[in-house]
Design a protein around this motif. Structure first.
Motif, mmCIF file in Angstrom:
data_model
loop_
_atom_site.group_PDB
_atom_site.id
_atom_site.type_symbol
_atom_site.label_atom_id
_atom_site.label_comp_id
_atom_site.label_asym_id
_atom_site.label_seq_id
_atom_site.Cartn_x
_atom_site.Cartn_y
_atom_site.Cartn_z
ATOM 1 N N ALA A 1 -19.241 -8.586 1.670
ATOM 2 C CA ALA A 1 -20.652 -8.399 2.002
ATOM 3 C C ALA A 1 -21.032 -6.928 1.970
ATOM 4 O O ALA A 1 -22.138 -6.569 1.550
ATOM 5 N N ARG A 2 -20.101 -6.055 2.377
ATOM 6 C CA ARG A 2 -20.429 -4.631 2.437
ATOM 7 C C ARG A 2 -20.315 -3.940 1.092
ATOM 8 O O ARG A 2 -21.119 -3.074 0.761
ATOM 9 N N TYR A 3 -19.313 -4.298 0.308
ATOM 10 C CA TYR A 3 -19.030 -3.534 -0.897
ATOM 11 C C TYR A 3 -19.400 -4.233 -2.202
ATOM 12 O O TYR A 3 -19.573 -3.564 -3.224
ATOM 13 N N CYS A 4 -19.506 -5.546 -2.188
ATOM 14 C CA CYS A 4 -19.657 -6.289 -3.449
ATOM 15 C C CYS A 4 -20.991 -7.010 -3.583
ATOM 16 O O CYS A 4 -21.492 -7.201 -4.703
ATOM 17 N N LEU B 1 -24.536 -8.238 6.880
ATOM 18 C CA LEU B 1 -25.378 -8.770 5.819
ATOM 19 C C LEU B 1 -24.903 -10.140 5.368
ATOM 20 O O LEU B 1 -23.708 -10.396 5.272
ATOM 21 N N GLY B 2 -25.866 -11.004 5.078
ATOM 22 C CA GLY B 2 -25.534 -12.311 4.538
ATOM 23 C C GLY B 2 -25.018 -13.296 5.568
ATOM 24 O O GLY B 2 -24.603 -14.397 5.222
ATOM 25 N N THR B 3 -25.068 -12.928 6.851
ATOM 26 C CA THR B 3 -24.554 -13.814 7.895
ATOM 27 C C THR B 3 -25.454 -15.041 8.057
ATOM 28 O O THR B 3 -26.674 -14.944 7.944
ATOM 29 N N ARG B 4 -24.839 -16.170 8.314
ATOM 30 C CA ARG B 4 -25.568 -17.386 8.649
ATOM 31 C C ARG B 4 -25.063 -17.929 9.977
ATOM 32 O O ARG B 4 -23.896 -17.759 10.316
ATOM 33 N N VAL C 1 -34.429 -14.117 7.023
ATOM 34 C CA VAL C 1 -33.074 -13.578 7.001
ATOM 35 C C VAL C 1 -32.592 -13.416 8.434
ATOM 36 O O VAL C 1 -33.387 -13.147 9.343
ATOM 37 N N LEU C 2 -31.310 -13.630 8.636
ATOM 38 C CA LEU C 2 -30.706 -13.475 9.959
ATOM 39 C C LEU C 2 -30.189 -12.054 10.108
ATOM 40 O O LEU C 2 -29.319 -11.620 9.347
ATOM 41 N N PHE C 3 -30.722 -11.320 11.080
ATOM 42 C CA PHE C 3 -30.255 -9.969 11.376
ATOM 43 C C PHE C 3 -29.231 -10.030 12.514
ATOM 44 O O PHE C 3 -29.516 -10.553 13.594
ATOM 45 N N VAL C 4 -28.049 -9.492 12.238
ATOM 46 C CA VAL C 4 -26.976 -9.433 13.223
ATOM 47 C C VAL C 4 -26.444 -8.013 13.232
ATOM 48 O O VAL C 4 -26.018 -7.491 12.190
ATOM 49 N N GLY C 5 -26.463 -7.373 14.377
ATOM 50 C CA GLY C 5 -25.966 -6.010 14.472
ATOM 51 C C GLY C 5 -24.453 -5.948 14.345
ATOM 52 O O GLY C 5 -23.744 -6.930 14.581
ATOM 53 N N ASP C 6 -23.977 -4.764 13.962
ATOM 54 C CA ASP C 6 -22.538 -4.543 13.804
ATOM 55 C C ASP C 6 -22.128 -3.412 14.735
ATOM 56 O O ASP C 6 -22.180 -2.227 14.369
ATOM 57 N N PRO C 7 -21.704 -3.740 15.967
ATOM 58 C CA PRO C 7 -21.352 -2.687 16.935
ATOM 59 C C PRO C 7 -20.190 -1.817 16.480
ATOM 60 O O PRO C 7 -20.036 -0.682 16.946
ATOM 61 N N ALA C 8 -19.350 -2.327 15.565
ATOM 62 C CA ALA C 8 -18.180 -1.568 15.110
ATOM 63 C C ALA C 8 -18.488 -0.727 13.877
ATOM 64 O O ALA C 8 -17.564 -0.198 13.249
#
Length: 702
Positions: free
Chosen positions: A615-618, A450-453, A429-436
């Motif tokens: 990605a966040r809610y559904c 989540l779910g980022t490619r 899985v690709l982990f990408v941080g969310d600074p916002a």
């Protein structure tokens, strides 16, 4: 009237009852009989090993169905049934409990706690339940909305009920309670959504809370007034900043794994991931963050801390330690050691001294790139510096993925073969941080995208796979493996009949020889199997029972059953024995799915905004990239995409009775429209380029 027994005779009767276990089976590993299965792991050591031998490697090919029950649900089923004195007790999705005559399947009673369906929005992973506990004529179940309920074992009527969680927060209970020394032990879940974890002990007779042990600190300098206060004061020094406690989060939820050693009188607790996942968002990118991803040993009478071992300091990959723990005595280096074994998400198989918590050994049981090894002198992982995505501000393709090398489906240990049998899998899985990141009252709060490619990066695992892994815990090496058609397979049972039994995500129940993995028998059950099987005997006849019904974090494995269309997700309780002749009804035909999306009217920018919100809610229910998890609607095919019914459902709660809550607290009409435009676009993409039916590397959260 018959004479009353003398006081001396009454004492003898009481003693006899205690010996046979009919007065409560309090905190002992002794079974009432080899034929009963009285705990979720059969014994306090959680080995999931049965001494029954009527069904063995020589005759397992004669197995057949003897009775079944259609649960009339379409959810994930994850519980292991219990059998006590000829009665089978099992919990189902939505925290319901049923009792049957274990030999005939005759229903005896059913209990529905009537969990509000809107509670589903607080659940990370479906309305699942992993089992009940039975003690002294009572049945205990934890409910999705945080209650712990005691039922009369003969009638199913409630005896008492207590709310163990804050109903305002996104807590859930999906794990099986344990009864130890007159106390019901239960944890909770919700770290993905943003809660602070703890474990509670409740009086079996009244439901009164006896102690609570928090697994991560709250506000520094403000004690909780609980037994964990000294440990929380110390743990707070391993956290940085104030984000975790101001968000009323931190994580560390103990949602599944417990074990008990009556000789050492130690209760072992496996704790979960950080909340949020990103350590930068949680703890300024610093600190071990105790007791995340740890095994903690406490005294069951008081909850008093004894020792801990942290598997993943400063976790930010959702590498929980909530996976099944097994206690055993192993001869290591010429000495018999009392050990605790765990194959957690992070890909390493751990053997600990269960008296002291000291690490004995740890080796990779699946590929893992986040750490090179575990340093036996310090007990700490030797990390790959690139794995710290949130601090580096760069994405990292991790293996294992957030689904882990092994997730919640239980493993099993056979003392005869000396092997541990693990439902293993390989994914990236690709982990990408969310600074916002800002915490939301609804939905995932991971501070990761989540779910980022990223097409410029290559995942370490190109195509996901799963297999049953037989592991030698002394030599720390593979003994054999049995490949499966997909990741996300069921828990495991092993027996003295040289058998290993496992269900698969594609719907097969398989019996193998424990010594070498040779398949002896298999039957398709028409539904994915995630729950662990169990075995019992009644009046000299041995039975094998399992729940089928796919969902939860592994719902996407259900899709492998539906290559030619979509079948309903069937939920069954199935019981087998030698020479069984019962047949299941014919499997429903797969229904073709026709894509007919409305025209694209939104801009690419609107679809991009919609993708992030989806990605966040559904995605937790409906799947990343809207690839359905199996038991929820595939929104690319939704007829509401072209009508105002979309807004009625999403913003007004038009389907709240079915578990689809209103998201009006976090989405306005414009955001709902963005999500719709995103789904319309990917529906057109799907229509132009049909998906392959092969299993791809998963991006799903756990």
């Amino acid at each position: 009237m018959p004479d009353k027994p003398s006081p001396f005779a009454r004492i003898l009767l009481i003693c006899a009852a205690l010996v046979t276990g009919s007065c409560g089976l309090q905190g002992s590993s002794v079974q009432k009989g080899d034929g009963d299965w009285i705990r979720t792991g059969r014994t306090d050591d959680e080995q999931r090993f049965s001494p029954l031998t009527q069904i063995d490697a020589s005759n397992a090919n004669r197995l057949g169905l003897v009775w079944y029950d259609d649960l009339n649900l379409s959810r994930g089923e994850e519980a292991t049934p219990l059998v006590v004195d000829g009665v089978l007790y099992v919990s189902t999705a939505w925290s319901m409990v049923k009792a049957y005559d274990a030999a005939t399947g005759k229903p005896l009673w059913a209990f529905d706690p009537e969990v509000p369906r809107r509670q589903l929005v607080k659940a990370c992973c479906d309305a699942v339940n992993r089992g009940v506990a039975v003690w002294n004529g009572r049945v205990f179940v934890g409910t999705l909305d945080g209650r712990l309920i005691a039922l009369n074992g003969r009638t199913g009527k409630p005896v008492w009920s207590v709310q163990t969680t804050d109903e305002r927060a996104p807590y859930t209970i999906t794990g099986a309670p344990r009864v130890i020394k007159g106390k019901v032990i239960i944890g909770n879940g919700g770290a993905e959504l943003g809660v602070r974890g703890y474990v509670g002990a409740y009086d079996v007779n009244t439901g009164r809370r006896i102690w609570r042990f928090y697994t991560v600190p709250g506000e520094p300098g403000k004690p909780d007034g609980e037994v964990s206060d000294p440990q929380m004061a110390a743990a707070a020094k391993t956290w940085s900043g104030d984000a975790w406690w101001r968000q009323k989060a931190g994580g560390g939820t103990a949602w599944d794994a417990f074990a008990y050693d009556p000789e050492l009188d130690l209760l072992y607790i496996g704790t979960g991931n950080g909340s949020p996942w990103s350590r930068a968002a949680r703890s300024e990118g610093r600190g071990d963050n105790l007791f995340l991803s740890s095994i903690v040993a406490v005294r069951p009478d008081t909850g008093k801390y004894v020792w801990h071992y942290q598997l993943v300091p400063g976790d930010e990959w959702d590498y929980t330690a909530t996976q099944h723990m097994i206690l055993a005595d192993l001869k290591i280096g010429g000495e018999v050691r009392k050990v605790l074994m765990q194959a957690p998400k992070n890909g390493f198989f751990y053997v600990l001294d269960r008296a002291t918590g000291k690490l004995i050994s740890a080796e990779k049981y699946v590929p893992a790139n986040w750490a090179e090894k575990i340093d036996l002198s310090t007990g700490r992982p030797v990390e790959n510096p690139e794995a710290r995505y949130s601090e580096r501000g760069k994405p990292f393709y991790a293996t294992p993925s957030s689904l882990g090398g092994h997730n919640w489906p239980p493993m099993a240990y056979n003392p005869g073969t000396g092997l541990v049998y693990i439902p293993a899998q390989e994914l990236s899985v690709l982990f990408v941080g969310d600074p916002a990141f800002r915490k939301s009252p609804i939905g995932y709060n991971t501070a990761t995208r989540l779910g980022t490619r990223d097409p410029s990066l290559t995942p370490p695992i190109q195509a996901a796979k799963g297999y049953l892994l037989a592991w030698d815990p002394v030599r720390q090496r593979e003994a054999w493996r049995a490949p499966r058609d997909t990741f996300g397979n069921g828990g495991v049972l092993t027996t003295a009949g040289d058998l290993v039994v496992q269900g698969t995500g594609t719907g097969f129940l398989k019996v193998m020889r424990a010594s070498d993995g040779k398949e002896l028998w298999s039957q398709w059950l028409q539904a994915g199997v995630l729950a662990a099987p169990m075995t019992y005997s009644v009046r000299g006849k041995q039975y094998l029972a399992v729940l089928a019904g796919c969902g939860g974090v592994y719902g996407s494995a259900c899709r492998m059953v539906d290559k030619d269309g979509r079948r309903p997700n069937l939920d069954w309780l199935l019981v087998f024995a030698l020479d069984g002749k019962v047949q299941l009804p014919a499997a429903p035909a797969a229904q073709p799915m026709v894509l007919d999306p409305p025209p694209v009217t939104g801009s690419p920018a609107a679809a991009a905004r919609g993708r992030d919100k989806y990605a966040r809610y559904c995605a937790v229910c409906h799947g990343y990239d809207a690839v359905s998890l199996g038991n929820q609607p595939d929104l690319r095919y939704s007829p509401t995409l072209g009508s105002d019914a979309w807004f009625t459902i999403l913003l007004e709660g038009g389907l709240s009775d079915s578990g689809m809550a209103s998201f009006a607290d976090v989405l306005d009409r414009g955001a709902a429209e963005d999500i719709r435009q995103y789904l319309i676009r990917i529906a057109h993409d799907r229509k132009a380029k049909p998906e392959s039916t092969t299993t791809k590397s998963s991006e799903h959260s756990s």
